[in-house]
Design a protein around this motif. Sequence first.
Motif, PDB file in Angstrom:
ATOM      1  N   ALA A  68     -49.891  64.338 -63.116  1.00 43.79           N
ATOM      2  CA  ALA A  68     -49.775  64.311 -61.652  1.00 43.79           C
ATOM      3  C   ALA A  68     -49.611  62.884 -61.145  1.00 43.79           C
ATOM      4  CB  ALA A  68     -51.012  64.959 -61.031  1.00 43.79           C
ATOM      5  N   TYR A  69     -50.380  61.937 -61.725  1.00 42.39           N
ATOM      6  CA  TYR A  69     -50.295  60.538 -61.277  1.00 42.39           C
ATOM      7  C   TYR A  69     -48.940  59.931 -61.629  1.00 42.39           C
ATOM      8  CZ  TYR A  69     -51.423  55.617 -60.651  1.00 42.39           C
ATOM      9  OH  TYR A  69     -51.410  54.312 -60.247  1.00 42.39           O
ATOM     10  N   LEU A  70     -48.437  60.229 -62.833  1.00 45.34           N
ATOM     11  CA  LEU A  70     -47.142  59.669 -63.263  1.00 45.34           C
ATOM     12  C   LEU A  70     -45.993  60.217 -62.409  1.00 45.34           C
ATOM     13  CD1 LEU A  70     -47.637  59.747 -67.118  1.00 45.34           C
ATOM     14  CD2 LEU A  70     -47.431  57.714 -65.725  1.00 45.34           C
ATOM     15  N   TRP A  74     -43.687  57.488 -60.469  1.00 45.17           N
ATOM     16  CA  TRP A  74     -42.505  57.308 -61.325  1.00 45.17           C
ATOM     17  C   TRP A  74     -41.346  56.585 -60.634  1.00 45.17           C
ATOM     18  CZ3 TRP A  74     -42.313  56.821 -66.113  1.00 45.17           C
ATOM     19  CH2 TRP A  74     -41.096  56.849 -66.812  1.00 45.17           C
ATOM     20  N   PRO A  75     -41.051  56.843 -59.358  1.00 40.69           N
ATOM     21  CA  PRO A  75     -39.977  56.063 -58.704  1.00 40.69           C
ATOM     22  C   PRO A  75     -40.256  54.557 -58.698  1.00 40.69           C
ATOM     23  CG  PRO A  75     -40.588  57.949 -57.364  1.00 40.69           C
ATOM     24  CD  PRO A  75     -41.562  57.885 -58.479  1.00 40.69           C
ATOM     25  N   LEU A  76     -41.546  54.185 -58.539  1.00 44.08           N
ATOM     26  CA  LEU A  76     -41.910  52.761 -58.560  1.00 44.08           C
ATOM     27  C   LEU A  76     -41.730  52.165 -59.953  1.00 44.08           C
ATOM     28  CD1 LEU A  76     -45.198  53.052 -56.474  1.00 44.08           C
ATOM     29  CD2 LEU A  76     -43.048  52.102 -55.674  1.00 44.08           C
ATOM     30  N   VAL A  77     -42.031  52.940 -60.989  1.00 43.55           N
ATOM     31  CA  VAL A  77     -41.856  52.485 -62.377  1.00 43.55           C
ATOM     32  C   VAL A  77     -40.372  52.248 -62.663  1.00 43.55           C
ATOM     33  CG1 VAL A  77     -42.152  53.125 -64.808  1.00 43.55           C
ATOM     34  CG2 VAL A  77     -43.947  53.672 -63.176  1.00 43.55           C
ATOM     35  N   THR A  89     -37.322  57.292 -68.835  1.00 38.03           N
ATOM     36  CA  THR A  89     -37.239  58.750 -68.643  1.00 38.03           C
ATOM     37  C   THR A  89     -38.623  59.362 -68.848  1.00 38.03           C
ATOM     38  OG1 THR A  89     -36.616  59.000 -70.952  1.00 38.03           O
ATOM     39  CG2 THR A  89     -34.829  58.975 -69.343  1.00 38.03           C
ATOM     40  N   LEU A  90     -38.958  60.323 -67.968  1.00 44.19           N
ATOM     41  CA  LEU A  90     -40.246  61.014 -68.028  1.00 44.19           C
ATOM     42  C   LEU A  90     -40.006  62.467 -68.420  1.00 44.19           C
ATOM     43  CD1 LEU A  90     -43.361  61.035 -67.344  1.00 44.19           C
ATOM     44  CD2 LEU A  90     -42.686  61.702 -65.040  1.00 44.19           C
ATOM     45  N   ASP A  91     -40.551  62.875 -69.548  1.00 40.17           N
ATOM     46  CA  ASP A  91     -40.394  64.243 -70.045  1.00 40.17           C
ATOM     47  C   ASP A  91     -41.738  64.961 -69.882  1.00 40.17           C
ATOM     48  OD1 ASP A  91     -39.724  66.566 -71.247  1.00 40.17           O
ATOM     49  OD2 ASP A  91     -38.967  65.682 -73.123  1.00 40.17           O
ATOM     50  N   LEU A  92     -41.797  65.845 -68.890  1.00 35.55           N
ATOM     51  CA  LEU A  92     -43.052  66.562 -68.600  1.00 35.55           C
ATOM     52  C   LEU A  92     -43.279  67.731 -69.541  1.00 35.55           C
ATOM     53  CD1 LEU A  92     -42.844  66.589 -64.706  1.00 35.55           C
ATOM     54  CD2 LEU A  92     -44.275  65.120 -66.110  1.00 35.55           C
ATOM     55  N   ILE A  93     -42.227  68.228 -70.155  1.00 36.61           N
ATOM     56  CA  ILE A  93     -42.356  69.364 -71.086  1.00 36.61           C
ATOM     57  C   ILE A  93     -43.044  68.898 -72.374  1.00 36.61           C
ATOM     58  CG2 ILE A  93     -41.104  71.092 -72.428  1.00 36.61           C
ATOM     59  CD1 ILE A  93     -38.911  70.813 -70.122  1.00 36.61           C
TER      60      ILE A  93
END
Length: 382
Positions: A68-70, A74-77, A89-93
């Motif tokens: 939830a925090y990421l 994530w846009p700021l990162v 790239t952020l992979d939530l799966i």
Amino acid sequence: MAASSESESVSATPTRKKTKKNKNQVDESELLTVPEGWKEPAFTKEDNPRGLLEESSFATLFPKYREAYLKECWPLVQKALGDSHIKATLDLIEGSITVSTTKKTFDPYAIIRARDLIKLLARSVPFEQAVRILQDDVACDIIKIGTLVRNRERFVKRRQRLIGPKGSTLKALELLTNCYVMVQGNTVSALGPYSGLKEVRKVVLDTMKNIHPIYNIKTLMIKRELAKDPELRTQSWERFLPNFRHKNVSKRKEPKRKTVKKEYTPFPPPQPESQVDKELATGEFFLRESQKKRKKMEEIKVKQAEALTKRQEERNKAFIPPKEKPALKKTKKAPTDSKIDIEAIKEKVKKAKTKKLGAPPVNPAPQMSTATEKNKKKKNKG
């Protein structure tokens, strides 16, 4: 004139050599110390205009509770990494973060900083602190403390000791080392200058070895004060630093009954004497059966006689009268031998006769006056 010119030239040559030597010495000493306020110039595109030859990437997993925090930050990162042309790239799966270089990336060390950034984010470090890793003078250190202590309860106590009451110990450590320290689970994440990270690692490892962090904090405070003095920078600080001795005092109480261990002997204990050995020692073994029986009967009779006398004595105790206490105390008789002083007794008798108890003192004149007054009173009444 020629001689004087020669002497001047000779005198001029050694001075030049001396100045050269002095210059070299000053340069070497200056190299050892970093001047105050000095900062390394930033790495620009002009330093590497052609970019990197190949693409490199790093990936790390993050726990479910960080998802939830990421998502929020994530846009700021992406914006922070986009300045150095690094793709994230952020992979939530799968629960992973991946960073990789692009064709525009010119700084070869930027990918290492991006790798450290995603590591810190996965280990519960807030984004505001983790972004500082992209600066040139900031580094990070992730200390694994989970395997340093075997007992789980002991590990939790020592980890809490590092944090301190209401996080006071951790705050003091942060102020002294200029580092951000985050204790989470089985790891300690530190972020700051290289010199501070070295001190943080030492304090964390010592705490896990059962050395209280307050000792290291005291030494850091003393070092901080000593560093302000420019004369002491090149000297050894061992004489100023405290030397804490480890006192391993056992709290185990001593038992009331102490068992004294016997001295070890390789020889076995002596074999106990049998009945035959005892008879051989006394000489009974060589007697006949009739003699043995007679001796046994005599021993039994002696024992019976002793038991009889003891019983008789116990029975007779009940018939013995108790000792009576004397009813009256004996009065001490006056000593007859002592001489009686007769004269002293006579004087005492005379004094007793003169003294009349309750009577007024003897005065004849006033007695008459009193008698006449009484007679007058009687007449007046009549």
